[in-house]
Each structure stands twice: as C-alpha cells, then as structure tokens.
Design a protein around this motif. Sequence first.
Motif, mmCIF file in Angstrom:
data_model
loop_
_atom_site.group_PDB
_atom_site.id
_atom_site.type_symbol
_atom_site.label_atom_id
_atom_site.label_comp_id
_atom_site.label_asym_id
_atom_site.label_seq_id
_atom_site.Cartn_x
_atom_site.Cartn_y
_atom_site.Cartn_z
ATOM 1 N N LEU A 120 0.823 -1.209 0.000
ATOM 2 C CA LEU A 120 0.000 0.000 0.000
ATOM 3 C C LEU A 120 0.855 1.257 0.000
ATOM 4 O O LEU A 120 0.539 2.237 -0.689
ATOM 5 N N ILE A 121 1.944 1.244 0.763
ATOM 6 C CA ILE A 121 2.712 2.481 0.897
ATOM 7 C C ILE A 121 3.377 2.840 -0.436
ATOM 8 O O ILE A 121 3.429 4.006 -0.825
ATOM 9 N N PHE A 122 3.855 1.804 -1.166
ATOM 10 C CA PHE A 122 4.448 2.097 -2.481
ATOM 11 C C PHE A 122 3.416 2.765 -3.388
ATOM 12 O O PHE A 122 3.676 3.796 -4.013
ATOM 13 N N ALA A 123 2.243 2.141 -3.460
ATOM 14 C CA ALA A 123 1.217 2.678 -4.357
ATOM 15 C C ALA A 123 0.774 4.069 -3.907
ATOM 16 O O ALA A 123 0.564 4.965 -4.734
ATOM 17 N N ALA A 124 0.662 4.258 -2.587
ATOM 18 C CA ALA A 124 0.219 5.560 -2.096
ATOM 19 C C ALA A 124 1.257 6.637 -2.427
ATOM 20 O O ALA A 124 0.895 7.749 -2.839
ATOM 21 N N LEU A 125 2.537 6.312 -2.274
ATOM 22 C CA LEU A 125 3.578 7.288 -2.629
ATOM 23 C C LEU A 125 3.488 7.625 -4.111
ATOM 24 O O LEU A 125 3.610 8.792 -4.515
ATOM 25 N N GLY A 126 3.268 6.596 -4.924
ATOM 26 C CA GLY A 126 3.097 6.833 -6.353
ATOM 27 C C GLY A 126 1.934 7.777 -6.608
ATOM 28 O O GLY A 126 2.039 8.737 -7.374
ATOM 29 N N GLY A 127 0.828 7.511 -5.932
ATOM 30 C CA GLY A 127 -0.353 8.352 -6.101
ATOM 31 C C GLY A 127 -0.073 9.792 -5.708
ATOM 32 O O GLY A 127 -0.505 10.732 -6.380
ATOM 33 N N ILE A 128 0.675 9.977 -4.617
ATOM 34 C CA ILE A 128 0.973 11.338 -4.155
ATOM 35 C C ILE A 128 1.789 12.087 -5.195
ATOM 36 O O ILE A 128 1.484 13.230 -5.546
ATOM 37 N N ILE A 129 2.829 11.424 -5.730
ATOM 38 C CA ILE A 129 3.693 12.104 -6.702
ATOM 39 C C ILE A 129 2.894 12.517 -7.927
ATOM 40 O O ILE A 129 3.002 13.641 -8.415
ATOM 41 N N SER A 130 2.058 11.588 -8.404
ATOM 42 C CA SER A 130 1.272 11.892 -9.592
ATOM 43 C C SER A 130 0.303 13.047 -9.333
ATOM 44 O O SER A 130 0.211 13.992 -10.118
ATOM 45 N N GLU A 131 -0.409 12.975 -8.209
ATOM 46 C CA GLU A 131 -1.429 14.000 -7.954
ATOM 47 C C GLU A 131 -0.806 15.340 -7.615
ATOM 48 O O GLU A 131 -1.363 16.390 -7.933
ATOM 49 N N ARG A 132 0.358 15.309 -6.971
ATOM 50 C CA ARG A 132 1.042 16.569 -6.677
ATOM 51 C C ARG A 132 1.454 17.278 -7.962
ATOM 52 O O ARG A 132 1.601 18.496 -7.997
ATOM 53 N N SER A 133 1.685 16.497 -9.023
ATOM 54 C CA SER A 133 2.056 17.125 -10.293
ATOM 55 C C SER A 133 0.807 17.532 -11.076
ATOM 56 O O SER A 133 0.918 18.150 -12.131
ATOM 57 N N GLY A 134 -0.368 17.144 -10.567
ATOM 58 C CA GLY A 134 -1.586 17.584 -11.228
ATOM 59 C C GLY A 134 -2.277 16.534 -12.075
ATOM 60 O O GLY A 134 -3.124 16.857 -12.896
ATOM 61 N N VAL A 135 -1.910 15.267 -11.904
ATOM 62 C CA VAL A 135 -2.583 14.221 -12.659
ATOM 63 C C VAL A 135 -3.196 13.226 -11.678
ATOM 64 O O VAL A 135 -2.485 12.607 -10.880
ATOM 65 N N VAL A 136 -4.522 13.100 -11.703
ATOM 66 C CA VAL A 136 -5.190 12.117 -10.851
ATOM 67 C C VAL A 136 -4.868 10.725 -11.373
ATOM 68 O O VAL A 136 -4.938 10.480 -12.574
ATOM 69 N N ASN A 137 -4.490 9.831 -10.454
ATOM 70 C CA ASN A 137 -4.140 8.483 -10.894
ATOM 71 C C ASN A 137 -5.040 7.448 -10.223
ATOM 72 O O ASN A 137 -4.743 6.939 -9.157
ATOM 73 N N VAL A 138 -6.153 7.146 -10.892
ATOM 74 C CA VAL A 138 -7.055 6.122 -10.375
ATOM 75 C C VAL A 138 -6.576 4.749 -10.844
ATOM 76 O O VAL A 138 -7.098 3.721 -10.460
ATOM 77 N N GLY A 139 -5.526 4.757 -11.699
ATOM 78 C CA GLY A 139 -5.047 3.503 -12.267
ATOM 79 C C GLY A 139 -4.016 2.790 -11.405
ATOM 80 O O GLY A 139 -3.403 1.829 -11.857
ATOM 81 N N LEU A 140 -3.852 3.224 -10.151
ATOM 82 C CA LEU A 140 -2.853 2.603 -9.280
ATOM 83 C C LEU A 140 -3.054 1.094 -9.188
ATOM 84 O O LEU A 140 -2.102 0.313 -9.224
ATOM 85 N N GLU A 141 -4.326 0.704 -9.078
ATOM 86 C CA GLU A 141 -4.652 -0.715 -8.960
ATOM 87 C C GLU A 141 -4.080 -1.499 -10.143
ATOM 88 O O GLU A 141 -3.421 -2.525 -9.956
ATOM 89 N N GLY A 142 -4.317 -0.986 -11.341
ATOM 90 C CA GLY A 142 -3.829 -1.674 -12.535
ATOM 91 C C GLY A 142 -2.314 -1.687 -12.595
ATOM 92 O O GLY A 142 -1.702 -2.680 -12.995
ATOM 93 N N MET A 143 -1.703 -0.574 -12.189
ATOM 94 C CA MET A 143 -0.246 -0.512 -12.230
ATOM 95 C C MET A 143 0.365 -1.502 -11.238
ATOM 96 O O MET A 143 1.374 -2.147 -11.526
#
Lengths: 401, 407
Positions: free
Chosen positions: A114-137
């Motif tokens: 979870l923490i890996f995916a959450a960090l990924g999500g934070i980086i993406s969203e902080r740059s301005g791109v919503v990433n709902v595809g974390l599950e698939g990635m």
Amino acid sequence: MTTTTIIRSNPAVTTKRVGIVAVVLAAIAWILPLPPILARTAVPSIVIGLIAATLGAAVLRDPKHRRLGGVAVGLGLIAIPLALAMTNQTSANVRTVFTWSALIASGLTFTTPLIFAALGGIISERSGVVNVGLEGMMLMGCFFGILGADVCNSWVLGMLIGMASGGLLGLVHAYFSLHLRANQVVSGIALNLLATGITGYFFVAHYGDNGSPGTLPEVPNVSLPGIKNITFIGDAIGNNTNLLTWVGLLLVPVVWWFLFRTRAGLRLRAIGEQPLAASTVGLKVISTRYAAVIVSGMLAALGGVYLADGFDGSFNFDMTDGRGFIALAAVIFGKWNPFGALAATLLFGFSSALAYSLQTFSTTLGTLFQALPYVLTLVAVAGLMGRSRPPAASGIPYVKE
Amino acid sequence: MSRLSRAGRALLVPLITVVIAFIVAGLVMLITGSNPLKIYAAIFNGTGLNWLFPWVTGQERTIAALDLQQTLVATAPLILTGLSVAFAFRAGLFNIGSQGQYTVGSVLAVWVATSLPHMNPVLHIILAIVLAALAGGAWAAIAGWLKAVAGTHEVISTIMLNWIAIWVATYLFQEDGPLQDPHALGNPVSKTIPSKVHLPVIWGNPNLQGLHIGIFIALGAAMTFWAIMNRSTLGYEVRAVGHNPDAARGAGINVARNYVVTMAICGVFAGLAAAVDVLGWQFLVSTNDVLGSQVGFLGIAVALLGRNTALGTVAAALLFGALETGTAADNINANVINPELAPQLTLIIEGLVVLLVSTDLIAIRILGLPKKLGWGRPEAGADLAEQLEPDDPSLDAAEALRPEPGR
C-alpha cells in the motif's frame, strides 16, 4: 445532562480538554483487557468505555469539537464488545492473538504494497494528474515481476521488469491525460480494466492451468545483525522483514524530502497547483507531469512486485484485490503528504493483521473480522480528517495558451 | 453547430471509439498469433446476436436464442449498476460503491425471498425487490451522509463500504453462517429461492435461464433516471450541485441533503440490480458470488462509456453484457480460442473502449479528417478545442474526484 452542566459551570474545563480526556479514557478501556495488562473481567473496560462515550456525547454538542466527540463516542462504545469478547476467551488465546511483535511483523507485510502505491499516487497528484489507475499498475507489477523473476531467474531483474511494466502503464496514462487531454478518472479506470485483461491474458497464455511456478527467485527477507537478537524488537522487525518493506518505509521520508525540500519538488508542486503560472516562469509542465506519472506507475508496480514476488511467491488473477483503491484512499486520507499516507496505510495494515490474527478466536466470526480494517479506516477518516484539499490543478487537462 | 449535427456527433464519437477499440484489440490478437476476424465472429455468435439474422435457422437459431437470452439477462444488472454510477457522476460524486450496494441488495433479496413461505407470490416478489433496493439505498446513503456531516470523501467511504458489505455478506453465507442453507452441508450458499418467487420468464425456458422481466425493470429504471435528471426539481438540483456546489448553495439548494439523496438513489439502482440477478437467475447467493461479482465495478465502465446519460448507459450495458456473454466459456467456440483466454480478451476490449472514451480527441480527429482531405462538411473540421463541448456531462467525472473548495 450532568456532564454538560459541569462543562458549562467550570471555566477551566474546556470542551477540547474534556474531549481529549474522553479519548484517552476510551483508549484505556481498549488496552485493559489486552496483554500485558490482560484484565480478566470486562467491568472496568465497560465502565470506563461508558464514561468516555458519555463525555464524548457531551463534547459532540459543541460544533467546533464534533470530530473529537465522535471519536470518543465511537472508541468508547467499541471498547465494550471488545472487552466482553476478550474476557470471554482464555488468557492463552488472547496472548496468541495479541502477540504484539508478531502483529507488528504481519502488519508491516500488509502495509508494504500500500505504501508504495500511495507514494506513487501522491507524486502523480502533486504534479496535477489524478491516478485512479494505481490498482492496474500494481497488478502489472505483480504479474511482470513474477514473469521477469521466472524468465530471467533473478528477483532483481524481475523487480525491474515489474517496475517497467507499471511505468509503461503510467506512460499510457500520461499520454492520454496530457496529450489527448483525456478525462483522467476515466483513463485510470480504463487502465485498471486493461491491466486485469493483459495480466490475465498473458498469465493464461504463458502459464496455462499450472499457474506460476512454485519455486521462483524471491525478493529476500533481511535480518539486521544488530537488533536481531533483542527481545520484542528482534521478533517484530529484526529478522524476517522483507527488503522491500524497508525500502518502502525509507521511501516515505525520501519522497517527503523531495517534495517539500528540493527545488525539483517545489517545481513539481507548483505545476500541480498553478500550471499556467509555472509555465510562465519557464517550468516544463508537460514533461514534468510525464515524469511524475511514470514514476508513480513504477512505484505502484513495485508494491505489486512485493505482493507477488516478496510476499506470495506467485501470481493469481486480479491478486491486488482492491489494494490500489485502498492506496488511493490513503493518498486522500493522508492529505497528499507522504507521512500522512504512511499513517493511513499503517492503520490499515495493522488492523488487517489484527483481523487475521483474530481468527484464532473463532473461524466463523473470523470472516466478519475481515471487515475490521475497513470499519476502522472509515471511522478514522470520518472522525479525524477534515475536508481535504487536493493540489489545485489535479485532474484538469493542461492546455498550453 | 446545429442541434442535429450535435446529436449526430454524440452518436458517432462513441461508435468510432468502440470500433477503434476493437481494431486495437484485434492487433493484440494478431500479435499473439490468432486470427482476430475468426475470434470476433466466434464472440459475436456467442452473444446470440446472430439470432437477429433471418438466415440463421434450425439448431443454430435455437442456440442463438439461448445465447441472446443470456446476453439480455447479463445486460439488465449492468444497466442498473451503470445508472447507479452515472447518477452520482451527474451530481459531481464518484460512486465506486456500486458493488457494495449491490452486495447488500443481494443479501436482502435472497433473505426476503427465502423467508415468508406463505406470502402471495406477486407481493413477495415486489417486497423482495423493494427491500433490496431500499437496502442498497440505505447503504449508499451512509456515504452521502458522511460527506454531508464530516466532509468524508465519497471515494474513500464507498471503497470501505464495499469491503464491509462484501465481508459481512461472506460471513452470513459461509459455513455455519447465520444465513447459510442448513441443508447445504459445508457448502457456503444461502437457501434456494422457491420457484414461486422467481421473476417471470418472458422468453425461453425458465429452466435454462430464459429472459426474465428484469430487463424491463432495468429499462424502466433508465427512464426514471432520465425523468428525474431532466424533468424534476431534484434532478435540476443534483446537476446544479454537480456543476458547482458553492453556486448551488448560494442559490439556496441544500447541498448536504442533496448528497444524501443522490447517494441513496444511486444505491437504489444498485440494489435493484442485485434483486434482478438474485430473483431472475441466480436464485441463491454463495460466498463465491459475493467475493467474485464484478457487476458493480463494471457499472463504472458502463456509465463512463454511456457518458452518464440514461440512453448511453443502456447502450453501453448492452455492449458489455454482449461481450461478457459472448466470451463466456460455455458460449465461445473452443476451436477458435481457448475459452479461458476469451474472458481476458473481453477485459482488454472493455479497457480499450473506456480508455478511448476518456478522450474525444481521437474520434474528433478522425471526424475532422474529411476536411483535411478536402471533401468534408465544413464544420466537421472546425477548431478542435471548440468541439470539446464544455457541458459534456462526462467531464463531471474528473470534477467528482475533487472535493468542493471549502464552505
């Protein structure tokens, strides 16, 4: 209500203080029946829990401290069935379930992906791109991590291939979000479906009915020579903690430092908040976002690699089982801050570990306990978290003027 | 742009999108060494849509009829979960919780239908449907209520509520669970619903999963969706909140109440989907059904492909229902493609369709091609940005992930 009168009549007793006392009392009610105290009667917990709930209810009347009151009421009331359940069991049973060192070890295994995916999500969203595809990635990381480890006979290469597969999905998401100005939520949902299909297709095509091989080069566990033999700590984190768990925990301050203490991080955040202004001062909005989304995919996939090649040692259809969405929730719960997300994933990881270990009490009720992490997260989110504010430009396609 | 060409575009863009998705998926098959045309033909025959061709006769026609009934049976719940997600999107909310609402609905449906043995069959069916819908609505309303009182993001709460529903339902139907069939001996299933409480079959053999009236319930729900959205004060308020909660509040709309009502309506659609499945063809609920069902999650894709409109959702559900049925292991010709591979292919196609739906630019560029080649209608090649219609409801989807900016 007498409690309300007390609060009103004494100026030293502020609502906030009463609320804090109530929460502390509720926590005491929780701790009493558990080891090392292991009270064998539920009475003190019930009394203290009820007091906490009553105080909490009084605090609830103050709109300013409604959250605090709600948490106290919730925790105080849950303490009562908890204490009854615990005192109903033999103390040996309670000790087995609440072996704290084992709970920590198992909680960390639930937290890691979870923490890996959450960090990924934070980086993406902080740059301005919503990433709902974390599950698939994540799922890509699961399958291609296993496939890579199998084909190359090396967990390092498997890990890199897994990360690359997630990065590739990130690239697709970036291309659609940035160049084709796609609706990012829709694109993310699509990538989840696509990843389920792609991994399933290649899994069936490559491995058929046999499934992935039983013996694969797996991401190793590490034992820390210094603390391996210390009681408690050694059992909890000294011996069988996976390498990737450490990497994940270490990445939390690293990502925080990058986002909030480096020039590149500041730029990334500026692009996520005010892309037009950032672009005016010469920042490259599109390429930064590309990088952020690809890194996001690689991180999520690394969580998947851990899940498949570090924890399970095999791949199965759709094995991420909604973890990407839990990570997404952790991003929001953590208010787009790595440490906040860590807290959220730890809460979730430890309550998952507890849920599994509670099955010792009763296999029938064990299934019901599986809902515990979700209930606790829901209570915590509703009780603790205020209105969250995402990066201002998150989710909005960027059009160069 | 004239109204007609707008409507034409609204139809053309998704169509082109779907066609491109099939072409790309075909390329995937080519790369992996299969013949896409043969596979697509097999999938098409698996859906039973060949029944519509008058030249299909005899045995083939009988099988096609059976397949088509299955396609329509699978379409009905997808319409309903699609509506459940679409309704939320129109209000600026992202309902990932359709699956959980569906699960709660299926528990209520099977529980009511297997209890009350002496009730009048018609009333019994109606009662089971109504209670399943209300249960789904109540479950979803929790998320709306939490958003209204505590500002809890509905993405988090609906995800959590999904899993709570799934584990509680698993607990209920598992071995020694409170709702397990006591005669099932270790088999984690509910009691079987007596045939008098089954939804009536209108086409085909009731013993062979014929088409039940669920499809009409779904179509009725779609019409209700349209009526609420476009012809009622409630729909106006829902859309207003979806566009801009602050402005809506300023205009005197009770936004908090709106969140609760919106989510409850979403949940009612998802609960109906469950009732239609349980009373229509499942007739019991097993823990495998609870843990393995994807109907609610697919509803997200259906709503997105259908652009959150009633008609679009129905069309998208038909496409997805047909794909699911056409690639089901029993329906697909095993000589053409490994039956285990076929469902994976479906997921890839569905993913590609939704991915292409996420952007209009590809389809618009293709629509713009005639102009570039010098033989099109003039407006077809107008400036790209101008053609991205600003009031496109699917744009609300991105808005939904963004909480309102403070009170």
